[in-house]
Design a protein around this motif. Structure first.
Motif, PDB file in Angstrom:
ATOM      1  N   ARG A   4       0.701  -1.224  -0.003  1.00 32.71           N
ATOM      2  CA  ARG A   4      -0.152  -0.067  -0.034  1.00 32.71           C
ATOM      3  C   ARG A   4       0.860   1.276   0.175  1.00 32.71           C
ATOM      4  O   ARG A   4       0.347   2.498   0.319  1.00 32.71           O
ATOM      5  CB  ARG A   4      -0.731  -0.131   1.205  1.00 32.71           C
ATOM      6  N   ASP A   5       2.186   1.278  -0.233  1.00 26.29           N
ATOM      7  CA  ASP A   5       3.012   2.415  -0.203  1.00 26.29           C
ATOM      8  C   ASP A   5       2.523   3.061  -1.426  1.00 26.29           C
ATOM      9  O   ASP A   5       2.451   2.722  -2.619  1.00 26.29           O
ATOM     10  CB  ASP A   5       4.376   1.999  -0.475  1.00 26.29           C
ATOM     11  N   HIS A   6       2.464   4.533  -1.144  1.00 24.35           N
ATOM     12  CA  HIS A   6       2.235   5.535  -2.231  1.00 24.35           C
ATOM     13  C   HIS A   6       3.248   5.656  -3.195  1.00 24.35           C
ATOM     14  O   HIS A   6       4.416   5.926  -2.457  1.00 24.35           O
ATOM     15  CB  HIS A   6       1.349   6.596  -1.820  1.00 24.35           C
ATOM     16  N   LEU A   7       3.106   5.992  -4.428  1.00 25.25           N
ATOM     17  CA  LEU A   7       4.248   6.342  -5.123  1.00 25.25           C
ATOM     18  C   LEU A   7       4.177   7.776  -5.387  1.00 25.25           C
ATOM     19  O   LEU A   7       3.165   8.612  -5.602  1.00 25.25           O
ATOM     20  CB  LEU A   7       3.894   5.679  -6.877  1.00 25.25           C
ATOM     21  N   TYR A   8       5.357   8.477  -5.064  1.00 22.77           N
ATOM     22  CA  TYR A   8       5.632  10.084  -5.108  1.00 22.77           C
ATOM     23  C   TYR A   8       6.598  10.031  -6.623  1.00 22.77           C
ATOM     24  O   TYR A   8       7.367   9.370  -6.741  1.00 22.77           O
ATOM     25  CB  TYR A   8       6.502  10.416  -4.037  1.00 22.77           C
ATOM     26  N   LEU A   9       5.899  10.824  -7.516  1.00 22.15           N
ATOM     27  CA  LEU A   9       6.762  11.204  -8.868  1.00 22.15           C
ATOM     28  C   LEU A   9       6.442  12.482  -9.230  1.00 22.15           C
ATOM     29  O   LEU A   9       5.657  13.286  -8.589  1.00 22.15           O
ATOM     30  CB  LEU A   9       6.164  10.148  -9.739  1.00 22.15           C
ATOM     31  N   ARG A  10       7.350  12.946 -10.259  1.00 26.40           N
ATOM     32  CA  ARG A  10       7.277  14.112 -10.880  1.00 26.40           C
ATOM     33  C   ARG A  10       6.661  14.145 -11.926  1.00 26.40           C
ATOM     34  O   ARG A  10       6.847  13.137 -12.847  1.00 26.40           O
ATOM     35  CB  ARG A  10       8.724  14.839 -10.763  1.00 26.40           C
ATOM     36  N   LEU A  11       6.241  15.360 -12.485  1.00 26.91           N
ATOM     37  CA  LEU A  11       5.288  15.092 -13.818  1.00 26.91           C
ATOM     38  C   LEU A  11       6.225  16.227 -14.564  1.00 26.91           C
ATOM     39  O   LEU A  11       6.577  17.382 -14.317  1.00 26.91           O
ATOM     40  CB  LEU A  11       3.781  15.553 -13.626  1.00 26.91           C
ATOM     41  N   ALA A  12       6.419  15.747 -15.900  1.00 28.94           N
ATOM     42  CA  ALA A  12       6.975  16.458 -16.914  1.00 28.94           C
ATOM     43  C   ALA A  12       6.289  16.511 -18.060  1.00 28.94           C
ATOM     44  O   ALA A  12       5.352  15.679 -18.351  1.00 28.94           O
ATOM     45  CB  ALA A  12       8.506  15.850 -17.245  1.00 28.94           C
ATOM     46  N   VAL A  13       6.671  17.356 -19.202  1.00 28.52           N
ATOM     47  CA  VAL A  13       6.029  17.428 -20.554  1.00 28.52           C
ATOM     48  C   VAL A  13       7.191  17.377 -21.350  1.00 28.52           C
ATOM     49  O   VAL A  13       8.441  17.931 -21.139  1.00 28.52           O
ATOM     50  CB  VAL A  13       5.305  18.632 -20.714  1.00 28.52           C
ATOM     51  N   ASP A  14       6.976  16.757 -22.627  1.00 29.46           N
ATOM     52  CA  ASP A  14       8.010  16.761 -23.708  1.00 29.46           C
ATOM     53  C   ASP A  14       7.642  17.092 -24.856  1.00 29.46           C
ATOM     54  O   ASP A  14       6.205  16.913 -24.958  1.00 29.46           O
ATOM     55  CB  ASP A  14       8.778  15.395 -23.713  1.00 29.46           C
ATOM     56  N   LEU A  15       8.029  17.574 -25.923  1.00 31.73           N
ATOM     57  CA  LEU A  15       7.282  18.111 -26.981  1.00 31.73           C
ATOM     58  C   LEU A  15       8.264  17.784 -28.563  1.00 31.73           C
ATOM     59  O   LEU A  15       9.299  18.036 -28.425  1.00 31.73           O
ATOM     60  CB  LEU A  15       7.481  19.614 -27.007  1.00 31.73           C
ATOM     61  N   ALA A  16       7.383  17.012 -29.211  1.00 30.56           N
ATOM     62  CA  ALA A  16       7.847  16.425 -30.595  1.00 30.56           C
ATOM     63  C   ALA A  16       7.252  17.425 -31.506  1.00 30.56           C
ATOM     64  O   ALA A  16       6.240  17.357 -31.972  1.00 30.56           O
ATOM     65  CB  ALA A  16       7.678  15.228 -30.658  1.00 30.56           C
ATOM     66  N   ILE A  17       7.979  18.465 -32.099  1.00 30.82           N
ATOM     67  CA  ILE A  17       7.784  19.547 -33.040  1.00 30.82           C
ATOM     68  C   ILE A  17       8.201  19.010 -34.195  1.00 30.82           C
ATOM     69  O   ILE A  17       9.545  19.463 -34.555  1.00 30.82           O
ATOM     70  CB  ILE A  17       7.860  20.948 -32.535  1.00 30.82           C
TER      71      ILE A  17
END
Length: 227
Positions: A4-17
């Motif tokens: 039941r351990d909660h996952l701590y993460l970071r959110l990012a964005v990447d762009l394919a132009i």
């Protein structure tokens, strides 16, 4: 026993132009100024701030790292990338965005990018940082599919264009040559794709070529399939 351990993460964005420049399909890449992958090519992107929505982060990161105004682009969400080891800094999930547009300006490096440039997809594929090679491959496939089902290719042509001009866009994005007669037949038999202007282009050498303009359609029925 259930973990039941909660996952701590970071959110990012990447762009394919993506765009078509100098007769090739090109992608916007930066050179990373910071670790990890310092000095390596990558897609533009970065971490989400606490006070912004995900699309806002995509527009901001694009502007900060390349100087391009993402608010003028049709940024569509590609998908989320969240493999456990995709980023050596920790557990990072990235939302990738795709845009394929004509007439995009030269980028200007900023933020944590030491340089920014347009580069042929075939040249940078296999060299990108993180899992950006995977993102780029899926972005290119999405762009190729767009040409099958929409009139996107006409936006890369001049207001009046020949069938050869249009076919060249397909060949550049799809990465292989097409039979001219078969392609012309498919295009002219697809309602609303193109309209004849009534004029012709007279080359210095060779036969005159009929000129067309984009039709009223935005989707293709039937589609122009690669196969």
């Amino acid at each position: 026993m259930i973990d039941r351990d909660h996952l701590y993460l970071r959110l990012a964005v990447d762009l394919a132009i993506l765009t078509v420049r100098e007769g090739t399909l090109q992608v916007l890449v930066i050179t990373r100024a910071n670790k990890p992958f310092q000095g390596r090519p990558a897609l533009p992107g970065g971490f989400l701030r606490g006070d912004e929505d995900i699309p806002e982060a995509a527009v901001r990161e694009l502007a900060e790292e390349t100087g391009l105004d993402g608010s003028t682009l049709h940024l569509e969400q590609l998908r989320a990338y969240g493999a456990p080891n995709r980023d050596p800094r920790g557990r990072v999930v990235s939302i990738a965005y795709l845009a394929i547009m004509p007439d995009l300006p030269l980028p200007t490096a900023g933020s944590d990018a030491s340089s920014a440039a347009w580069a042929p997809v075939g040249k940078v594929a296999g060299t990108l940082s993180f899992d950006h090679d995977e993102i780029l491959a899926e972005a290119v496939e999405r762009a190729r599919t767009r040409l099958e089902f929409t009139t996107l290719a006409t936006t890369f042509c001049a207001p009046a264009f020949t069938m050869g001009d249009l076919r060249n866009v397909y060949e550049v994005v799809w990465g292989h040559e097409l039979d001219p007669r078969n392609f012309s037949r498919k295009v002219t038999n697809t309602p609303g794709f193109v309209e004849p202007t009534g004029d012709r282009r007279i080359p210095e050498v060779g036969r005159p070529a009929a000129l067309y303009r984009a039709g009223a359609a935005t989707t293709l029925n039937p589609p122009i399939l690669r196969g």
